[in-house]
Scaffold this motif. Structure first.
Motif, PDB file in Angstrom:
ATOM      1  N   ARG A  92      53.581  39.921  42.920  1.00  0.00           N
ATOM      2  CA  ARG A  92      53.221  40.184  44.324  1.00  0.00           C
ATOM      3  C   ARG A  92      51.802  40.730  44.410  1.00  0.00           C
ATOM      4  O   ARG A  92      51.026  40.347  45.295  1.00  0.00           O
ATOM      5  CB  ARG A  92      54.216  41.154  44.964  1.00  0.00           C
ATOM      6  N   SER A 101      48.332  39.123  46.187  1.00  0.00           N
ATOM      7  CA  SER A 101      48.031  39.892  47.398  1.00  0.00           C
ATOM      8  C   SER A 101      46.558  39.825  47.784  1.00  0.00           C
ATOM      9  O   SER A 101      45.696  39.412  47.001  1.00  0.00           O
ATOM     10  CB  SER A 101      48.429  41.364  47.186  1.00  0.00           C
ATOM     11  N   ASP A 102      46.270  40.278  49.000  1.00  0.00           N
ATOM     12  CA  ASP A 102      44.879  40.353  49.475  1.00  0.00           C
ATOM     13  C   ASP A 102      44.057  41.289  48.605  1.00  0.00           C
ATOM     14  O   ASP A 102      42.843  41.113  48.468  1.00  0.00           O
ATOM     15  CB  ASP A 102      44.846  40.836  50.924  1.00  0.00           C
ATOM     16  N   GLY A 103      44.703  42.279  47.999  1.00  0.00           N
ATOM     17  CA  GLY A 103      43.984  43.229  47.157  1.00  0.00           C
ATOM     18  C   GLY A 103      43.396  42.614  45.902  1.00  0.00           C
ATOM     19  O   GLY A 103      42.542  43.212  45.248  1.00  0.00           O
ATOM     20  N   ALA A 151      41.866  39.611  45.955  1.00  0.00           N
ATOM     21  CA  ALA A 151      40.901  38.589  46.363  1.00  0.00           C
ATOM     22  C   ALA A 151      39.506  38.848  45.807  1.00  0.00           C
ATOM     23  O   ALA A 151      38.794  37.909  45.423  1.00  0.00           O
ATOM     24  CB  ALA A 151      40.850  38.492  47.878  1.00  0.00           C
ATOM     25  N   GLY A 152      39.090  40.108  45.771  1.00  0.00           N
ATOM     26  CA  GLY A 152      37.750  40.422  45.279  1.00  0.00           C
ATOM     27  C   GLY A 152      37.566  40.028  43.824  1.00  0.00           C
ATOM     28  O   GLY A 152      36.539  39.440  43.451  1.00  0.00           O
ATOM     29  N   LYS A 172      39.195  37.730  42.239  1.00  0.00           N
ATOM     30  CA  LYS A 172      39.195  36.265  42.165  1.00  0.00           C
ATOM     31  C   LYS A 172      37.820  35.710  42.518  1.00  0.00           C
ATOM     32  O   LYS A 172      37.329  34.779  41.862  1.00  0.00           O
ATOM     33  CB  LYS A 172      40.280  35.705  43.090  1.00  0.00           C
ATOM     34  N   THR A 193      39.317  31.202  44.197  1.00  0.00           N
ATOM     35  CA  THR A 193      39.743  31.548  45.567  1.00  0.00           C
ATOM     36  C   THR A 193      41.243  31.783  45.555  1.00  0.00           C
ATOM     37  O   THR A 193      41.980  31.188  44.760  1.00  0.00           O
ATOM     38  CB  THR A 193      39.403  30.429  46.558  1.00  0.00           C
ATOM     39  N   PRO A 194      41.744  32.652  46.457  1.00  0.00           N
ATOM     40  CA  PRO A 194      43.189  32.888  46.526  1.00  0.00           C
ATOM     41  C   PRO A 194      43.929  31.611  46.848  1.00  0.00           C
ATOM     42  O   PRO A 194      43.456  30.764  47.620  1.00  0.00           O
ATOM     43  CB  PRO A 194      43.329  33.926  47.645  1.00  0.00           C
TER      44      PRO A 194
END
Length: 234
Positions: free
Chosen positions: A215, A219-221, A223-224, A226, A232-233
């Motif tokens: 999870r 998650s958005d957390g 993204a950096g 990546k 990219t997510p």
């Protein structure tokens, strides 16, 4: 705030394409939760074989097609599969060599046709490249010019040591390599994008902790991290 976890370290196996990304994200997950994770990154073919053989892992991160086969065979839990990241393929040459134009599909086709030795991977990017060459009508012509990297050997390493003159691999695998010049991503019309997914291994004794890790990786957390790896997510 990170909790003091008393659980055993999770074991995660991945292909080399996501090694640096996972090293960063697993460290962050550990700081947040107190859950330690032991990561092993190897060639994707070897990773899949080890999971198929029943070696004990908690989390498996591989190209989505490889992971789908493991799920169908019951080696990972199908309901746990999550797409994690999209990874574009880039093109590179040995440092100091002439830099061919790859700005358009036609230019890339010319560069490929003129390259004495072309390096490609055993992973999904390699399969996609062969399909692209076949579509261009070049596959048979270039048969003796194509050199597939052995499992676990980065195409970037083959470029840096002068074994190939033009190489194709995920940008994330080319970024840390010294001794090469990255020409950029493949142009519009010839782009190759690989998706890497994660799943809980059938052998996991800590499926809830493994699922929590997945999870976080999705998650958005994450993204950096990546973005820093040229991904990219999903």
């Amino acid at each position: 705030m990170a909790s003091s976890s008393t659980s055993s370290p999770l074991r995660c196996i991945s292909s080399m394409a996501t090694r640096l990304l996972l090293e960063e994200l697993l460290g962050e997950h550990g700081r947040r939760t107190g859950q330690s994770v032991a990561l092993e990154s190897v060639g994707g073919v070897d990773a899949a074989k080890r999971v198929q053989a029943g070696e004990a892992f908690d989390v498996v991160v591989l190209a989505d097609d490889a992971l789908a086969k493991l799920a169908a065979a019951g080696h990972v839990r199908p309901e746990s599969v999550r797409a994690l990241v999209h990874s574009p393929v880039a093109v590179a040459v040995p440092a100091g060599r002439p830099e061919p134009d790859i700005s358009t599909e036609a230019a890339l086709r010319r560069a490929v046709a003129q390259a004495p030795r072309i390096g490609y991977s055993t992973g999904p990017s390699g399969t996609a490249l062969l399909k692209l060459l076949e579509g261009w009508g070049l596959l048979a012509l270039l048969k003796d010019h194509l050199i597939q990297a052995p499992p676990g050997v980065p195409v970037g390493q083959m470029l840096a040591t002068g074994q190939v003159d033009l190489g194709f691999q995920q940008l994330s695998e080319l970024l840390p390599v010294q001794g090469i010049t990255r020409l950029g991503l493949m142009p519009q019309g010839a782009q190759i994008m690989s998706t890497f997914s994660g799943a809980v291994a059938h052998t996991s004794q800590q499926p809830d902790a493994a699922q929590a890790l997945l999870r976080f990786l999705a998650s958005d957390g994450a993204a950096g991290a990546k973005a820093r790896q040229g991904m990219t997510p999903a």
